[in-house]
Design an enzyme around this catalytic site. Structure first.
Site, short mmCIF file in Angstrom:
data_model
loop_
_atom_site.label_atom_id
_atom_site.label_comp_id
_atom_site.label_asym_id
_atom_site.label_seq_id
_atom_site.Cartn_x
_atom_site.Cartn_y
_atom_site.Cartn_z
N GLU A 152 39.70 -82.74 11.67
CA GLU A 152 39.63 -81.98 10.46
C GLU A 152 40.89 -81.80 9.57
OE1 GLU A 152 37.60 -78.15 10.24
OE2 GLU A 152 36.97 -78.61 8.16
N GLU A 246 29.23 -75.25 6.22
CA GLU A 246 30.18 -74.18 6.60
C GLU A 246 30.82 -73.37 5.53
OE1 GLU A 246 34.38 -74.37 9.38
OE2 GLU A 246 34.48 -75.30 7.41
#
Ligand code: LER
Ligand code: MN
Length: 273
Positions: A152, A246
């Protein structure tokens, strides 16, 4: 594309995660609202009853797309740490998550656990190599049990390297591991990537997971992210994985989970995905 909410048994209130409490409760809420899955953020695998969680997810027809691992960095465990013993423990922690992921049919996120490189040029080069070596070791361990790792990119305020999809794609290409994919988080991209849609197009088949979150880190629909443009670009790139929210649990966890789902389902049907 499938939709997931994010949940954690234990994380600070400031963490961008929707639901706090036992994983089983998050799974029931996700099923009740009509989600396809739940992304779990764990300090360590023992935070959940793995047999109960796997059984409940199966019986509710929910996937667990990935395990968030950033809490290891909160304990000081990172791949770029100067101390080899700390790196060994960081890899060991990620390998524990990989073993759990193999049981749950999920992936494992490599975000904050990669650590920081620091300011000094020589130290940066050594730390970057340490990160690549740790990541390579985890990729091999994950491949042996059929687990995918998601690397990420994150914004400059939370880490000090790998900010954009292009930078993380270069690491993925350097390692050449088929089970290492890209995790695109639209909150970070909104800060770092020059253009979200062309960034997604260039990432192409490397994309494995998406954190779909608005510019203010609320669920999609509450900020100024071009949600439709992002979903259109993902659809055009052939992405068929999960979109995980998220996001901060605002205005409250239930409303965020309900409204985010409603907004994104409506836009998805508009772009034919
Ligand atoms: C982790 O997925 C992430 O996006 C980081 O910013 C941790 O908060
Ligand atoms: Mn993220």
């Amino acid at each position: 594309m499938k939709l997931a909410l994010t949940a954690t048994p234990a994380a600070p209130l400031t963490a961008p995660l929707l639901v706090r409490g036992p994983a089983e409760e998050a799974l029931r809420l996700a099923a009740e609202l009509g989600y396809d899955g739940v992304e779990l953020h764990l300090r360590r695998p023992e935070d959940i009853d793995r047999v109960a969680v796997a059984g409940l997810a199966r019986s509710l027809g929910l996937g667990i797309p990935t395990l968030g691992t950033g809490m290891a960095a909160g304990e000081g465990l990172t791949f770029a740490a100067p101390n080899p013993e700390v790196r060994r423990r960081a890899v060991a922690r990620i390998r524990e998550h990989i073993a759990l992921a193999a049981e749950l049919g999920s992936g494992v996120t490599v975000g904050l656990v990669r650590g920081r490189l620091g300011q000094e040029a020589d130290a940066r080069a050594a730390a970057r190599q340490a990160f690549v070596d740790c990541l390579d070791e985890c990729c091999r361990a994950a491949a042996a049990v059929g687990v995918t790792l998601f690397l990420e990119p994150m914004n400059r305020y939370e880490c000090d390297y790998l900010y954009t999809l292009d930078e993380a794609s270069a690491v993925i290409d350097e390692l050449g591991a088929p089970n290492l994919k890209l995790l695109a988080d639209t909150f970070h991209m909104n800060i770092e990537d020059a253009n979200l849609t062309t960034g997604i197009a260039r990432a192409g088949g490397r994309l494995g997971h998406v954190h779909l979150v608005d510019s203010n880190r609320w669920v999609p629909g509450y900020g100024h992210l071009d949600v439709r443009g992002v979903l259109q670009a993902l659809a055009e790139s052939g992405y068929q994985g999960y979109l995980s929210f998220e996001a901060l649990p605002l205005p409250d966890p239930q409303a965020a989970a309900r409204e985010g789902l409603r907004t994104v389902r409506r836009i998805l049907s508009g772009v034919g995905a």
